[in-house]
Structures are given as C-alpha cells and as structure tokens.
Design an enzyme around this catalytic site. Structure first.
Site, PDB file in Angstrom:
ATOM      1  N   LYS A  40       0.837  -1.202   0.000  1.00  0.00           N
ATOM      2  CA  LYS A  40       0.000   0.000   0.000  1.00  0.00           C
ATOM      3  C   LYS A  40       0.881   1.265   0.000  1.00  0.00           C
ATOM      4  O   LYS A  40       2.099   1.184   0.221  1.00  0.00           O
ATOM      5  CB  LYS A  40      -0.909  -0.036   1.230  1.00  0.00           C
ATOM      6  CG  LYS A  40      -1.908  -1.211   1.208  1.00  0.00           C
ATOM      7  CD  LYS A  40      -2.765  -1.216   2.456  1.00  0.00           C
ATOM      8  CE  LYS A  40      -3.812  -2.305   2.414  1.00  0.00           C
ATOM      9  NZ  LYS A  40      -4.696  -2.278   3.616  1.00  0.00           N
ATOM     10  N   TYR A  80     -13.015  -2.600  -2.734  1.00  0.00           N
ATOM     11  CA  TYR A  80     -13.484  -2.518  -1.342  1.00  0.00           C
ATOM     12  C   TYR A  80     -15.007  -2.400  -1.266  1.00  0.00           C
ATOM     13  O   TYR A  80     -15.539  -1.797  -0.334  1.00  0.00           O
ATOM     14  CB  TYR A  80     -12.816  -1.329  -0.635  1.00  0.00           C
ATOM     15  CG  TYR A  80     -11.362  -1.563  -0.281  1.00  0.00           C
ATOM     16  CD1 TYR A  80     -10.969  -2.671   0.479  1.00  0.00           C
ATOM     17  CD2 TYR A  80     -10.373  -0.663  -0.656  1.00  0.00           C
ATOM     18  CE1 TYR A  80      -9.632  -2.880   0.820  1.00  0.00           C
ATOM     19  CE2 TYR A  80      -9.030  -0.865  -0.308  1.00  0.00           C
ATOM     20  CZ  TYR A  80      -8.679  -1.977   0.429  1.00  0.00           C
ATOM     21  OH  TYR A  80      -7.354  -2.179   0.786  1.00  0.00           O
ATOM     22  N   ASN A 143      -1.746  -0.223   7.306  1.00  0.00           N
ATOM     23  CA  ASN A 143      -1.227  -1.570   7.593  1.00  0.00           C
ATOM     24  C   ASN A 143      -0.394  -2.184   6.460  1.00  0.00           C
ATOM     25  O   ASN A 143      -0.306  -3.402   6.319  1.00  0.00           O
ATOM     26  CB  ASN A 143      -2.350  -2.487   8.079  1.00  0.00           C
ATOM     27  CG  ASN A 143      -3.458  -2.640   7.047  1.00  0.00           C
ATOM     28  OD1 ASN A 143      -3.312  -2.182   5.910  1.00  0.00           O
ATOM     29  ND2 ASN A 143      -4.548  -3.279   7.432  1.00  0.00           N
ATOM     30  N   GLU A 157     -10.165 -10.167  -7.559  1.00  0.00           N
ATOM     31  CA  GLU A 157      -9.242  -9.038  -7.423  1.00  0.00           C
ATOM     32  C   GLU A 157      -8.167  -9.050  -8.515  1.00  0.00           C
ATOM     33  O   GLU A 157      -7.790  -8.003  -9.041  1.00  0.00           O
ATOM     34  CB  GLU A 157      -8.590  -9.075  -6.035  1.00  0.00           C
ATOM     35  CG  GLU A 157      -9.587  -8.757  -4.925  1.00  0.00           C
ATOM     36  CD  GLU A 157      -8.990  -8.880  -3.529  1.00  0.00           C
ATOM     37  OE1 GLU A 157      -7.778  -9.157  -3.392  1.00  0.00           O
ATOM     38  OE2 GLU A 157      -9.747  -8.691  -2.554  1.00  0.00           O
TER      39      GLU A 157
HETATM   40  P1  DAT Z   1      -7.758  -6.851   5.334  1.00  0.00           P
HETATM   41  O1  DAT Z   1      -6.968  -5.750   4.672  1.00  0.00           O
HETATM   42  O2  DAT Z   1      -6.982  -7.508   6.431  1.00  0.00           O
HETATM   43  O3  DAT Z   1      -8.328  -7.830   4.362  1.00  0.00           O
HETATM   44  P2  DAT Z   1     -10.437  -5.714   5.566  1.00  0.00           P
HETATM   45  O4  DAT Z   1     -10.724  -6.306   4.227  1.00  0.00           O
HETATM   46  O5  DAT Z   1     -11.407  -5.998   6.675  1.00  0.00           O
HETATM   47  O6  DAT Z   1      -8.996  -6.147   6.102  1.00  0.00           O
HETATM   48  O7  DAT Z   1     -10.296  -4.135   5.452  1.00  0.00           O
HETATM   49  C1  DAT Z   1      -9.626  -3.567   4.350  1.00  0.00           C
HETATM   50  C2  DAT Z   1      -8.803  -2.411   4.830  1.00  0.00           C
HETATM   51  O8  DAT Z   1      -9.665  -1.415   5.389  1.00  0.00           O
HETATM   52  C3  DAT Z   1      -7.810  -2.744   5.951  1.00  0.00           C
HETATM   53  O9  DAT Z   1      -6.620  -3.314   5.480  1.00  0.00           O
HETATM   54  C4  DAT Z   1      -7.589  -1.395   6.541  1.00  0.00           C
HETATM   55  C5  DAT Z   1      -8.967  -0.726   6.441  1.00  0.00           C
HETATM   56  N1  DAT Z   1      -9.710  -0.906   7.688  1.00  0.00           N
HETATM   57  C6  DAT Z   1     -10.352  -2.018   8.110  1.00  0.00           C
HETATM   58  N2  DAT Z   1     -10.909  -1.820   9.314  1.00  0.00           N
HETATM   59  C7  DAT Z   1     -10.619  -0.543   9.662  1.00  0.00           C
HETATM   60  C8  DAT Z   1     -10.898   0.274  10.793  1.00  0.00           C
HETATM   61  N3  DAT Z   1     -11.607  -0.185  11.826  1.00  0.00           N
HETATM   62  N4  DAT Z   1     -10.421   1.536  10.792  1.00  0.00           N
HETATM   63  C9  DAT Z   1      -9.710   2.039   9.772  1.00  0.00           C
HETATM   64  N5  DAT Z   1      -9.400   1.315   8.680  1.00  0.00           N
HETATM   65  C10 DAT Z   1      -9.846   0.034   8.623  1.00  0.00           C
END
Ligand code: DAT
Ligand code: MG
Length: 181
Positions: A40, A80, A143, A157
């Site tokens: 990222k 997303y 992250n 994807e």
């Molecule tokens: P992952 O990236 O582990 O698959 P995800 O698909 O649930 O996780 O979410 C996608 C991204 O969205 C994640 O990498 C970072 C952001 N994100 C998720 N939960 C969040 C939160 N509570 N606050 C801020 N950003 C968040």
C-alpha cells in the site's frame, strides 16, 4: 511429429491459469492457486517493497505479475465494495489512492491462506510479531500490505487489477545442469 509438438505447446500456452498443473510424469496434480498482494502507499513510502517481495520469495511462492500504479478510485470502489458504508471507507479510499502501490500476483500451494498468515491481522495491534503487519505497522489504517482473503476473492481481485497479458506463467529450470548458451 513437429505438428504434434506444435499442438502440444499451443495447448500449454492456451491453458487457463486456473487449470490443474501436472508436475512431471505421474506426479501430483494441484490447482495453481494465485493471490493478489499489494504494498500500500505507506509501505511504498517507507521503502518496504523489497522486504515484502523477499518474504514471499523466501517462502517459495512464484511471482507471476507485478506493477507499480496509482490505483484509480473506480478500481478501489470495486475492490473494497464490501466495506462501503463503514465509517472509515472514505478515508480508506483517500489513503489507497494517495500514492503509488506495488501490486503483485503470487502463485503456489495454498498461497491465499498462507499469505494471510504472513501479513497478519488486519488490526496492527493484533498482528503477531514476525508477520508483515506485526513487524511494520502500528495502526489498522496504515497496515502496509493487502492480500486477498479467499480463493474466489483472489480471482476477482486479480481480474480487477491485472490484464491477463500482464500475468506470466513460468517454470523452474535446473540451472546447474542446464547447458550454457
Ligand atoms: P484486510 O486488509 O486484512 O483484508 P479488511 O478487508 O477488513 O482487512 O479491510 C480492508 C482495509 O480497510 C484494511 O486493510 C484497513 C482498512 N480498515 C479495516 N478496518 C478498519 C478500521 N476499523 N479503521 C480504519 N481502517 C480500517
Ligand atoms: Mg480484505
């Protein structure tokens, strides 16, 4: 005879990437699982691209596609789509489109599940030390890396981020016994 080899190599070239791969004569067969991994914008800016690539190479996965791009918002919206409506969604799209990303497609046995284990928990404070997020990230919103979370998600994807012509199938060569050219 020549015709036979022509046809055989054409079949090999035209085989869809999801088709089972036969390893040697009489060897095991397994689907060539692939996943999307993306460093990222924060990972690129912190010079972590090499570290991420090294971890996947050392694990033994095969890199079959890679490019650096500023991801269009339309692609991120589709990527997303499940998170639309979450309070952090607008900030997530802003951040993901704020700078270049390095997108990769990695291939190998159980690569989807293994890469999720390698990147660690979404929430950095829960990510185990030794994982990418557990080693490099302190906040869920920064992250470092993305990896697909299911085989079906990975296929969706990869099709969203890559043209099929950007993905290369390649085989290992024994460089010790190969004759120099
Ligand atoms: P992952 O990236 O582990 O698959 P995800 O698909 O649930 O996780 O979410 C996608 C991204 O969205 C994640 O990498 C970072 C952001 N994100 C998720 N939960 C969040 C939160 N509570 N606050 C801020 N950003 C968040
Ligand atoms: Mg996810």
């Amino acid at each position: 005879m020549g015709r036979f080899f022509e046809r055989a190599s054409l079949r090999l070239l035209l085989r869809p990437w999801s088709a089972p791969l036969r390893a040697g004569s009489g060897g095991p067969t397994w689907p060539r699982e692939r996943t999307l991994v993306a460093v990222k914008p924060d990972g690129v800016q912190r010079r972590l691209v090499g570290d991420v690539i090294q971890r996947f190479e050392r694990r033994g996965f095969r890199l079959v596609g890679m490019k650096m791009l500023q991801v269009p918002e339309s692609v991120l919206a589709e990527h997303y789509q499940d998170l639309q409506g979450k309070p952090f969604y607008p900030a997530l799209i802003r951040y993901m489109s704020s700078g270049p990303v390095v997108a990769m497609v990695w291939e190998g046995h159980n690569v989807v599940r293994t890469s999720r284990a390698m990147i660690g928990d979404t929430d950095s404070s829960e990510a185990a030390p030794g994982t990418i997020r557990g080693d490099f990230s302190t906040h869920v919103s920064r992250n470092v890396v993305h990896a697909s979370d299911s085989v079906e998600g990975a296929q969706r994807e990869i099709q969203l981020w890559f043209q099929s012509s950007e993905l290369l199938s390649w085989a290992d060569v024994d460089h010790h016994s190969a004759a120099p050219v």
